[in-house]
Design a protein around this motif. Structure first.
Motif, PDB file in Angstrom:
ATOM      1  N   HIS A  59      -7.568   1.829  28.261  1.00 62.16           N
ATOM      2  CA  HIS A  59      -8.549   0.735  28.256  1.00 62.16           C
ATOM      3  C   HIS A  59      -9.192   0.484  26.894  1.00 62.16           C
ATOM      4  CE1 HIS A  59      -8.104   0.426  32.518  1.00 62.16           C
ATOM      5  NE2 HIS A  59      -8.440   1.686  32.685  1.00 62.16           N
ATOM      6  N   ALA A  60      -8.640   1.053  25.850  1.00 67.65           N
ATOM      7  CA  ALA A  60      -9.242   0.950  24.518  1.00 67.65           C
ATOM      8  C   ALA A  60      -9.416  -0.486  24.036  1.00 67.65           C
ATOM      9  CB  ALA A  60      -8.419   1.747  23.507  1.00 67.65           C
ATOM     10  N   GLN A  61      -8.586  -1.391  24.487  1.00 65.52           N
ATOM     11  CA  GLN A  61      -8.649  -2.775  24.014  1.00 65.52           C
ATOM     12  C   GLN A  61      -9.581  -3.670  24.822  1.00 65.52           C
ATOM     13  OE1 GLN A  61      -7.258  -3.433  21.090  1.00 65.52           O
ATOM     14  NE2 GLN A  61      -6.635  -1.288  21.132  1.00 65.52           N
ATOM     15  N   PRO A  63     -12.809  -5.554  25.927  1.00 64.85           N
ATOM     16  CA  PRO A  63     -14.012  -5.950  25.195  1.00 64.85           C
ATOM     17  C   PRO A  63     -15.243  -5.127  25.594  1.00 64.85           C
ATOM     18  CG  PRO A  63     -12.932  -7.866  26.170  1.00 64.85           C
ATOM     19  CD  PRO A  63     -12.213  -6.659  26.672  1.00 64.85           C
ATOM     20  N   SER A  64     -15.256  -4.634  26.808  1.00 62.72           N
ATOM     21  CA  SER A  64     -16.409  -3.871  27.299  1.00 62.72           C
ATOM     22  C   SER A  64     -16.181  -2.358  27.237  1.00 62.72           C
ATOM     23  CB  SER A  64     -16.706  -4.280  28.746  1.00 62.72           C
ATOM     24  OG  SER A  64     -15.568  -4.046  29.554  1.00 62.72           O
ATOM     25  N   PHE A  65     -15.235  -1.917  26.424  1.00 69.49           N
ATOM     26  CA  PHE A  65     -14.915  -0.488  26.366  1.00 69.49           C
ATOM     27  C   PHE A  65     -16.146   0.368  26.069  1.00 69.49           C
ATOM     28  CE2 PHE A  65     -13.788   3.471  24.371  1.00 69.49           C
ATOM     29  CZ  PHE A  65     -12.819   3.967  25.221  1.00 69.49           C
ATOM     30  N   ALA A  66     -16.924  -0.020  25.081  1.00 67.26           N
ATOM     31  CA  ALA A  66     -18.092   0.784  24.694  1.00 67.26           C
ATOM     32  C   ALA A  66     -19.058   0.943  25.867  1.00 67.26           C
ATOM     33  CB  ALA A  66     -18.799   0.168  23.494  1.00 67.26           C
ATOM     34  N   ARG A 103     -12.917   5.806  19.991  1.00 65.84           N
ATOM     35  CA  ARG A 103     -12.628   4.510  20.627  1.00 65.84           C
ATOM     36  C   ARG A 103     -13.885   3.663  20.774  1.00 65.84           C
ATOM     37  NH1 ARG A 103      -7.592   3.652  19.497  1.00 65.84           N
ATOM     38  NH2 ARG A 103      -6.168   5.137  20.460  1.00 65.84           N
ATOM     39  N   ILE A 104     -14.996   4.280  21.078  1.00 63.72           N
ATOM     40  CA  ILE A 104     -16.251   3.522  21.169  1.00 63.72           C
ATOM     41  C   ILE A 104     -16.617   2.971  19.793  1.00 63.72           C
ATOM     42  CG2 ILE A 104     -18.757   3.736  21.497  1.00 63.72           C
ATOM     43  CD1 ILE A 104     -18.167   5.543  23.883  1.00 63.72           C
ATOM     44  N   ARG A 106     -14.635   2.242  17.319  1.00 65.53           N
ATOM     45  CA  ARG A 106     -13.723   1.150  16.998  1.00 65.53           C
ATOM     46  C   ARG A 106     -14.044  -0.116  17.779  1.00 65.53           C
ATOM     47  NH1 ARG A 106      -7.827   4.149  16.548  1.00 65.53           N
ATOM     48  NH2 ARG A 106      -8.253   5.218  14.575  1.00 65.53           N
ATOM     49  N   ALA A 107     -14.405   0.059  19.042  1.00 63.52           N
ATOM     50  CA  ALA A 107     -14.739  -1.104  19.871  1.00 63.52           C
ATOM     51  C   ALA A 107     -15.966  -1.822  19.316  1.00 63.52           C
ATOM     52  CB  ALA A 107     -14.983  -0.665  21.319  1.00 63.52           C
ATOM     53  N   ARG A 111     -16.296  -5.893  16.984  1.00 62.03           N
ATOM     54  CA  ARG A 111     -17.038  -7.037  17.560  1.00 62.03           C
ATOM     55  C   ARG A 111     -17.481  -7.989  16.495  1.00 62.03           C
ATOM     56  NH1 ARG A 111     -20.565  -4.062  22.280  1.00 62.03           N
ATOM     57  NH2 ARG A 111     -18.757  -3.602  23.564  1.00 62.03           N
TER      58      ARG A 111
END
Length: 111
Positions: A59-61, A63-66, A103-104, A106-107, A111
């Motif tokens: 789920h890294a990609q 938009p709401s990953f963080a 990953r957070i 990077r997300a 933005r």
């Protein structure tokens, strides 16, 4: 062994159901009386940490990953949390913590 084969009936004839894995309470299950129970705790924790890593990659990609993974990051990064885990899980815990935080980051940066 008796296990919970196809019928879903356990050793004593009671229905056996999968227990939900609880990351928040995993550290408490380390205080066990037998080596078999300790191994089960390590297996459960290893499966959970592996699942967190797999889901983070999958789920890294988003938009709401963080926002989705912030609660996991908080649990993984909690002070003293890793110390409550069996030593066999320390490397897996650190790998999961580092991956989710990466990953957070990077997300948010994307933005």
């Amino acid at each position: 062994g008796g296990g919970s084969g196809g019928g879903g009936v356990g050793w004593a004839g009671a229905a056996v159901r999968p227990r939900p894995l609880s990351f928040a309470t995993l550290g408490g299950s380390y205080c066990v009386a037998t080596a078999e129970a300790e191994q089960a705790s390590v297996d459960e924790g290893g499966a959970l940490l592996s699942l967190v890593q797999s889901l983070a990659e999958l789920h890294a990609q988003l938009p709401s990953f963080a926002e989705l993974f912030a609660p996991h990051a908080a649990l993984l990064g909690a002070p003293g949390g890793a110390a409550r885990l069996p030593p066999a899980l320390h490397a897996a815990h650190e790998a999961a913590r580092a991956l989710v935080e990466l990953r957070i980051g990077r997300a948010i940066a994307g933005r």
